[in-house]
Design a protein around this motif. Structure first.
Motif, PDB file in Angstrom:
ATOM      1  N   UNK A 214       0.878  -1.167   0.000  1.00  0.00           N
ATOM      2  CA  UNK A 214       0.000   0.000   0.000  1.00  0.00           C
ATOM      3  C   UNK A 214       0.917   1.218   0.000  1.00  0.00           C
ATOM      4  N   UNK A 215       0.991   1.901  -1.130  1.00  0.00           N
ATOM      5  CA  UNK A 215       1.906   3.030  -1.297  1.00  0.00           C
ATOM      6  C   UNK A 215       1.105   4.327  -1.258  1.00  0.00           C
ATOM      7  N   UNK A 216       1.403   5.175  -0.276  1.00  0.00           N
ATOM      8  CA  UNK A 216       0.659   6.419  -0.080  1.00  0.00           C
ATOM      9  C   UNK A 216       1.461   7.600  -0.619  1.00  0.00           C
ATOM     10  N   UNK A 217       0.789   8.486  -1.326  1.00  0.00           N
ATOM     11  CA  UNK A 217       1.450   9.667  -1.877  1.00  0.00           C
ATOM     12  C   UNK A 217       0.434  10.805  -2.018  1.00  0.00           C
ATOM     13  N   UNK A 218       0.764  11.961  -1.454  1.00  0.00           N
ATOM     14  CA  UNK A 218      -0.142  13.108  -1.485  1.00  0.00           C
ATOM     15  C   UNK A 218      -0.206  13.777  -2.851  1.00  0.00           C
ATOM     16  N   UNK A 219       0.913  13.846  -3.555  1.00  0.00           N
ATOM     17  CA  UNK A 219       0.943  14.544  -4.841  1.00  0.00           C
ATOM     18  C   UNK A 219       0.331  13.656  -5.929  1.00  0.00           C
ATOM     19  N   UNK A 220      -0.773  14.085  -6.542  1.00  0.00           N
ATOM     20  CA  UNK A 220      -1.395  13.243  -7.586  1.00  0.00           C
ATOM     21  C   UNK A 220      -0.452  12.930  -8.738  1.00  0.00           C
ATOM     22  N   UNK A 221       0.399  13.919  -9.131  1.00  0.00           N
ATOM     23  CA  UNK A 221       1.289  13.662 -10.261  1.00  0.00           C
ATOM     24  C   UNK A 221       2.345  12.620  -9.918  1.00  0.00           C
ATOM     25  N   UNK A 222       2.825  12.644  -8.668  1.00  0.00           N
ATOM     26  CA  UNK A 222       3.798  11.630  -8.260  1.00  0.00           C
ATOM     27  C   UNK A 222       3.125  10.270  -8.102  1.00  0.00           C
ATOM     28  N   UNK A 223       1.874  10.268  -7.641  1.00  0.00           N
ATOM     29  CA  UNK A 223       1.142   9.002  -7.523  1.00  0.00           C
ATOM     30  C   UNK A 223       0.943   8.357  -8.888  1.00  0.00           C
ATOM     31  N   UNK A 224       0.677   9.175  -9.907  1.00  0.00           N
ATOM     32  CA  UNK A 224       0.534   8.632 -11.256  1.00  0.00           C
ATOM     33  C   UNK A 224       1.868   8.105 -11.766  1.00  0.00           C
ATOM     34  N   UNK A 225       2.943   8.858 -11.495  1.00  0.00           N
ATOM     35  CA  UNK A 225       4.261   8.387 -11.884  1.00  0.00           C
ATOM     36  C   UNK A 225       4.632   7.099 -11.175  1.00  0.00           C
ATOM     37  N   UNK A 226       4.202   6.986  -9.926  1.00  0.00           N
ATOM     38  CA  UNK A 226       4.466   5.774  -9.153  1.00  0.00           C
ATOM     39  C   UNK A 226       3.820   4.565  -9.804  1.00  0.00           C
ATOM     40  N   UNK A 227       2.572   4.702 -10.207  1.00  0.00           N
ATOM     41  CA  UNK A 227       1.875   3.584 -10.842  1.00  0.00           C
ATOM     42  C   UNK A 227       2.586   3.143 -12.117  1.00  0.00           C
ATOM     43  N   UNK A 228       3.103   4.112 -12.868  1.00  0.00           N
ATOM     44  CA  UNK A 228       3.764   3.792 -14.137  1.00  0.00           C
ATOM     45  C   UNK A 228       5.136   3.168 -13.936  1.00  0.00           C
TER      46      UNK A 228
END
Length: 275
Positions: free
Chosen positions: A114-128
């Motif tokens: 379960x990876x938590x990230x506040x910044x939506x752009x970083x969360x999208x980069x994380x998924x990729x």
């Protein structure tokens, strides 16, 4: 917050933190039963060291760059060296894998990240950027301090990494509360908190706050690159781990000692002890 880990990825503190994380993942995935890993501040997952932010700070060159070029890297840092090579199949050092990338690569069937990230752009980069994993990957766009206690399983193996940027004045208090909340939910959970070392009183106050809550066994590891004489600088880093396996202490001792001796300044010090 203005903090972006892209400036700091692969620095000396990442070497210590990720040596500890990989040691815990090896220990905990070597046992039976599923493992839940919660990363409270996951970031972007994979960092381009050729990008403007990384090149501007130069921290990766002085950290992971030095490690990858070393011919005397200790066994404690060997898993990180191997992971960085996997993240750079072309051979040249271009990318540095963050905590969720390292965790995803270690998952087994039945495990969960379960990876938590506040910044939506970083969360999208994380998924990729996360590598293919046998376990379940879940990205939460939200507050990792709140998510960790809420999503900690009441039973079973659980590893929580609390790694905030420490730019807000309440990050120390929030880290303590998250640690306490996770342990209240699952007293056997392994919780690793990363902290910057700027001045001794701030660090000591954090430890006193933990001790006041009647904690489980705690392992403290410090890598002081220089004396803690200028609180405006990050003079080192520390890992505070609740319920540490016995195998963690020698790994952190070796990783901290190499980091201080090779990347530090006169007056630096490596210390590992138990509370």
């Amino acid at each position: 917050m203005n903090y972006r880990h892209h400036f700091h990825a692969g620095n000396f503190a990442d070497l210590v933190k990720h040596a500890g994380l990989l040691a815990l993942l090896t220990e905990m995935t070597g046992k039976g039963g599923p493992l839940t890993v919660i990363d409270t501040h996951a970031g972007a997952g994979l960092y381009d060291l050729g990008g403007e932010m990384a090149r501007k700070s130069g921290e990766a060159e002085a950290g992971i760059g030095r490690l990858m070029a070393a011919d005397d890297a200790p066994a404690a840092l060997a898993p990180l060296v191997r992971a960085v090579r996997r993240a750079n199949p072309g051979g040249a050092l271009r990318f540095y894998p963050g905590s969720p990338w390292l965790t995803a690569a270690a998952l087994r069937q039945g495990d969960k990240l379960i990876a938590c990230e506040l910044r939506p752009e970083d969360a999208q980069g994380l998924k990729r950027s996360l590598p293919p994993a046998q376990g379940l990957l879940e990205t939460v766009v939200g507050d990792g301090f709140a998510t960790a206690p809420a999503r900690t399983p009441a039973k079973g193996a659980c590893l929580v990494l609390i790694d905030p940027p420490f730019e807000r004045g309440d990050d120390y208090a929030q880290s303590r509360r998250a640690l306490a909340g996770v342990l209240a939910r699952n007293p056997a959970a392994v919780v690793m908190v990363w902290l910057p070392l700027k001045d001794l009183e701030t660090f000591d106050a954090f430890l006193r706050g933990i001790e006041a809550g009647d904690p489980p066994p705690i392992l403290v590891a410090e890598a002081r690159l220089r004396p803690l004489s200028d609180p405006m600088k990050m003079n080192g880093c520390a890992l505070v781990t609740a319920n540490p396996p016995a195998s963690l202490q020698p790994v952190l001792a070796e990783a901290c000692q190499w980091t201080v001796s090779h990347l530090g300044q006169p007056g630096g010090e490596a210390r590992v002890w138990r509370i």
